[in-house]
Write a protein that holds these residues in place. Structure first.
Motif, PDB file in Angstrom:
ATOM      1  N   SER A 237      -6.588  -3.501   9.511  1.00 23.40           N
ATOM      2  CA  SER A 237      -5.858  -3.043   8.331  1.00 23.40           C
ATOM      3  C   SER A 237      -6.081  -4.066   7.230  1.00 23.40           C
ATOM      4  N   GLU A 255       1.717  -7.794  10.472  1.00 17.01           N
ATOM      5  CA  GLU A 255       0.662  -6.875  10.907  1.00 17.01           C
ATOM      6  C   GLU A 255       0.277  -7.116  12.362  1.00 17.01           C
ATOM      7  N   ARG A 274      -2.787  -1.426   3.128  1.00 10.07           N
ATOM      8  CA  ARG A 274      -1.335  -1.434   3.273  1.00 10.07           C
ATOM      9  C   ARG A 274      -0.728  -2.267   2.151  1.00 10.07           C
ATOM     10  N   SER A 285       1.975   1.890   4.727  1.00 11.36           N
ATOM     11  CA  SER A 285       0.661   2.506   4.623  1.00 11.36           C
ATOM     12  C   SER A 285       0.297   2.815   3.173  1.00 11.36           C
TER      13      SER A 285
END
Length: 502
Positions: A237, A255, A274, A285
């Motif tokens: 991410s 995270e 994110r 998100s």
């Protein structure tokens, strides 16, 4: 996943998974003008007041490269131990954002100006961790979108959006790390230490003001997890535009815990961007993350390649300043600091401020005392970083000098510092305006002492009988009468003389 996602306990995460980080730091350069046009490069201003046909992407407008930005990029690359390309090109990175008027960003793709370097960072316990640098490339910043209405300030729920293109075209250097592996449970700390070291380095190079609160330094934190013993990286991410050192550490840690919970439940981590929420320390998100192919990079046809002469590169190498960590080692030796004392100064953001105060003439011990005690307290009270206080190291050095020469006591000196912080002028001006000079006239002091002795006859008798410790009460009374402007040591001497104990 949302900000209310399930989280795995951090100890369990690091027991079951190995984190892999990738940090992308964007640095706005402090050049006089933008990257490809002559518009002023200044933070803020009336919306859309610093724009022209080039940075607005109007038809027929052609870019011209900012030579100072190229120079800054090379100096950054050299300071990061990078190779400097003998030949490189700009490329168009194609994607549509309302705040990017050309519908593409002029950037560099597979031909960056600097590549294959490293930065050694110091962790809190003194351990050195080497972070590899993949590349440092030149590009331009986008404009800014202001989403009006709604509760979050984001586009979701907003009634309408406004666009300010003042920032469009501001010179950017994007510094991309190689995958950071082997950090284990210290991964969040390594991330923060790296961005901190990079900020200090850029400030020393004087290529950016590195104001994270204004967006001139911002970090995108890529995080993935892979099971212990695995060789293939997990899905990552990317938490975008994290804008404080503490938040970099918090975002990485969050995270790791979020992804750990997803993987432990048998789920799949989504490759996405994110957003970090400062208030909750959580991420939410954003959008599915594109790959390089989605941007349809191709060479920028309106700009010629950059081919820095080797002689110029070597000449720029000679302009590199003493690097922050080298300066720290020298300061530690010269000031006689322990490793713990040095780390405390660094962690407080005070080392460079103390060094500059010493260079302005103050003794190291006095300079350190002021910055880590009273000034640190004032920074906390005023809600700003220590280095953002409205007082310079030279002004602190002057206050220290006024104390050393007897013009001020330490108590009066704090009042002078308060005046400087409140915008009342230079230290000497504050002394005059507030009437803060030490009362050094013995006749004036004796008058105040006589009044205090007369008002405290019992104490005076104790002193005359040899109980000199009682002089403290008289000294206190004189200091109160003179509003703290008397030299307490001299007052004590005069009190004892007056009582026949001198």
């Amino acid at each position: 996943m949302t900000a209310t996602a399930e989280l795995m306990d951090y100890a369990d995460v690091v027991a079951r998974f190995d984190p892999v980080l990738g940090l992308e730091v964007h640095v706005e350069l402090s050049t006089a003008t933008k990257m490809f046009c002559g518009c002023a490069n200044v933070f803020g201003g009336e919306p859309n007041s610093r724009v022209c046909p080039t940075c607005l992407g109007l038809p027929g407008a052609l870019p011209v490269v900012n030579g100072k930005a190229v120079e800054s990029a090379i100096r950054i690359g050299l300071a990061l131990n990078c190779q400097i390309a003998e030949w490189c090109r700009f490329a168009r990175k194609n994607y549509f954002y309302p705040d990017m008027p050309k519908n593409f960003q002029t950037s560099q793709y597979d031909e960056p100006i600097a590549y294959d370097g490293y930065l050694d960072v110091v962790l809190e316990d003194g351990e050195i961790f080497r972070v590899g640098i993949e590349r440092a490339h030149m590009e331009e910043d986008t404009g800014k979108s202001l989403h009006v209405g709604g509760a979050t300030g984001r586009i979701h729920g907003a009634e309408h959006s406004l666009l300010d293109y003042n920032r469009a075209g501001v010179p950017l250097i994007e510094i991309v790390t190689k995958p950071i592996v082997g950090a284990g449970e210290r991964a969040p700390e390594v991330a923060r230490a790296y961005v901190t070291a990079l900020r200090d380095l850029l400030r020393a190079l004087d290529v950016s003001d590195v104001r994270m609160d204004q967006g001139s330094l911002r970090c995108d934190a890529n995080v993935s997890l892979m099971p212990k013993g695995a060789e293939e990286f997990g899905t990552r991410s990317e938490t975008k535009n994290v804008n404080s050192l503490r938040s970099v550490e918090r975002a990485v840690r969050y995270e790791m815990c979020r992804q750990g919970a997803v993987l432990a439940a048998g789920g799949t981590v989504v490759q996405e961007t994110r957003h970090f929420d400062e208030a909750t320390g959580s991420t939410s998100s954003g959008r599915r993350k594109e790959t390089a192919e989605d941007y349809r990079y191709f060479p920028e046809p309106d700009l010629v390649p950059i081919a820095p002469a080797r002689e110029w590169v070597e000449q720029l190498r000679t302009t590199l300043p003493e690097l922050p960590w080298e300066r720290r080692r020298r300061a530690q030796e010269e000031w006689g600091l322990s490793d713990a004392e040095l780390r405390d100064l660094v962690n407080a953001g005070a080392l460079e401020l103390v060094a500059e105060t010493v260079e302005a003439g103050a003794a190291p011990g006095e300079a350190r005392s002021w910055w880590v005690s009273y000034l640190a307290q004032q920074a906390n009270v005023r809600g700003v970083e220590l280095g953002d206080l409205e007082i310079t190291p030279a002004q602190v050095a002057r206050v220290i000098a006024l104390v050393a020469e007897g013009t001020l006591t330490n108590k009066l000196a704090r009042q002078v510092v308060d005046g400087v912080l409140d915008g009342e002028g230079e230290p000497d001006e504050v002394v005059e305006k507030r009437g803060l000079k030490v009362v050094s006239d013995d006749s004036a002091l004796l008058a105040a002492i006589d009044e205090a002795l007369a008002a405290n006859a019992d104490v005076a008798e104790k002193i005359r009988s040899g109980k000199v410790a009682a002089a403290g009460a008289i000294v206190g009374a004189v200091m109160k009468a003179t509003k703290g402007q008397a030299d307490a040591k001299r007052v004590r001497e005069l009190v004892l003389e007056r009582c026949g104990q001198g």
